[in-house]
Design an enzyme around this catalytic site. Structure first.
Site, PDB file in Angstrom:
ATOM      1  N   ASN A 185       0.815  -1.237   0.000  1.00 50.63           N
ATOM      2  CA  ASN A 185       0.000   0.000   0.000  1.00 50.63           C
ATOM      3  C   ASN A 185       0.843   1.279   0.000  1.00 50.63           C
ATOM      4  OD1 ASN A 185       0.823   0.580   2.614  1.00 50.63           O
ATOM      5  ND2 ASN A 185      -1.123   0.082   3.584  1.00 50.63           N
ATOM      6  N   LYS A 186       2.152   1.153  -0.170  1.00 55.99           N
ATOM      7  CA  LYS A 186       3.004   2.347  -0.121  1.00 55.99           C
ATOM      8  C   LYS A 186       3.013   3.074  -1.476  1.00 55.99           C
ATOM      9  CE  LYS A 186       4.461   2.140   4.170  1.00 55.99           C
ATOM     10  NZ  LYS A 186       3.524   1.153   4.750  1.00 55.99           N
TER      11      LYS A 186
END
Ligand SMILES: Cc1ncc(COP(=O)(O)O)c(C=O)c1O
Length: 381
Positions: A185-186
């Site tokens: 999710n970065k």
């Protein structure tokens, strides 16, 4: 029924699919040429002398501490407003974490507050560029000089940020190391991954050895070297290397990073507009993006009254809106309660008020309108 609005969904295209397929067909899926290519390209993108890719940001932090010689008996100063990975890395090398409060306006550690907590046992400071907001790195590198400590920036949230006119990760001082995360999710996603940047060639060599059992070479070195010799251990290391399969996802992501950041900036400005003026929603002001400073906008957060925060997160999630909490303060985790002290009021309150809203490049205005409407609705209830 509305589609779920996921908190932090990675955004992949045919480029990632194609390179992953090509890598599998090549049969070289472990650490090899694509990891090296990613290290070179990230170094160019963030103005780093050396980049060492590893299995996660957590291992990047731990290996950085080990490479800097931090261990039992040493103190490492960090922020209470972070993911538990930051303090776990300190514990894993046998050092003692010391929590210093954040500036309530920026949610970041300041060099001034850290300076007041330095003792003769302090060996390193881990400031976090929280949510993607750039730190005062000039102030921290000055502190490194004055107190002979290492600055290990936890930049899990801030690949793409700019601080003091240079990309976060630029190797502006020999005692500054920067650690990135490529968790799915970065801002730059892979199937896990991390990297350390450093100005110091010896330190980079130590990190390369530490990421692979303390050996002085890897399988790719042995494969391409016509004069085979077995790798030998020169220190105790970890098994923390990255792989070409993960780099095959991250390389196209790196090429798209600028576009992703522009979308994140646009979405954050849209949230600001949609949420402004509500009596129970406090926006967190950001400096406008400039050549000198750029927020990487990993997280879009607002502050809501403590009495409502957890209920609202729960209700939004019940409607498939991926609201989240980043993070309960470190000293609120049962294991880390002994680190609590009365001087942590700003981080304690932030940990109870902050609410993260879905933010990723696959979202559009209509999603944000729905998130904002439902947030306003639940705060009224
Ligand atoms: C501030 C911070 N530091 C470190 C980490 C650890 O990153 P990784 O999952 O790559 O180990 C995270 C992960 O979310 C984080 O938010």
């Amino acid at each position: 029924m509305n589609d779920p609005i996921i908190f932090g969904q990675p955004h992949f295209g045919e480029e990632e699919v194609e390179l992953v397929s090509r890598t599998i067909r090549s049969t070289w899926i472990g650490q090899g040429p694509l990891v090296e290519e990613f290290e070179r390209k990230l170094a160019t993108a963030v103005w780093a002398d050396h980049v060492v890719a590893v299995s996660s940001c957590t291992t990047a932090l731990e290996l950085s501490l080990l490479a800097a010689g931090v261990g039992p008996g040493d103190e490492v100063i960090t922020t209470p407003l972070t993911f538990v990975a930051t303090v776990n890395a300190i514990e894993c090398v046998g050092a003692s974490p010391v929590l210093v409060d954040i500036d309530p306006a920026t949610l970041l550690l300041t060099p001034e507050a850290v300076r007041a907590a330095v003792t003769d046992r302090t060996r390193a400071v881990i400031p976090v560029s929280f949510a993607g907001r750039p730190l005062d790195l000039a102030g921290f590198t000055a502190l490194a000089e004055q107190h002979d400590v290492w600055i290990i920036e936890d930049a899990a949230h801030s690949v793409g940020a700019v601080a003091g006119g240079q990309p976060v990760g630029a190797t502006r001082h020999p005692r500054l190391l920067t650690c990135f995360s490529f968790y799915p999710n970065k801002n730059l996603a892979s199937a896990e991954g991390g990297a350390v940047t450093t100005a110091d060639a010896d330190l980079a060599a130590r990190l390369r050895s530490l990421r692979l059992h303390g050996l002085d070479g890897d399988a790719w070195d042995r494969y391409r070297d016509r004069h085979y010799r077995p790798a030998l251990a020169t220190r105790v290391g970890r098994k923390a290397n990255w792989t070409d399969l993960q780099a095959a996802i991250a390389l196209p992501q790196l090429a798209k990073l600028e576009g992703f950041l522009a979308t994140r900036e646009h979405l954050a400005a849209t949230y600001d507009e949609l949420l402004a003026g509500h009596p129970d929603i406090r926006l967190i002001p950001r400096p406008p993006p400039s050549l000198a400073e750029r927020h990487a906008l990993h997280l879009y957060q607002v502050r809501v009254p403590v009495a409502h925060r957890d209920r609202v997160v729960h209700e939004l999630r019940g409607e498939s809106i991926g609201a989240a909490v980043h993070y309960p303060a470190v000293h609120h985790h049962p294991y880390y309660e002994p680190l609590a002290h009365p001087g942590l009021a700003a981080a304690t309150l932030a940990g109870e008020e902050l609410l993260s809203l879905p933010l990723h490049p696959g979202l559009g205005r209509r999603h944000l309108v729905r998130v904002a409407d439902r947030l306003r609705h639940h705060l009224a209830g």
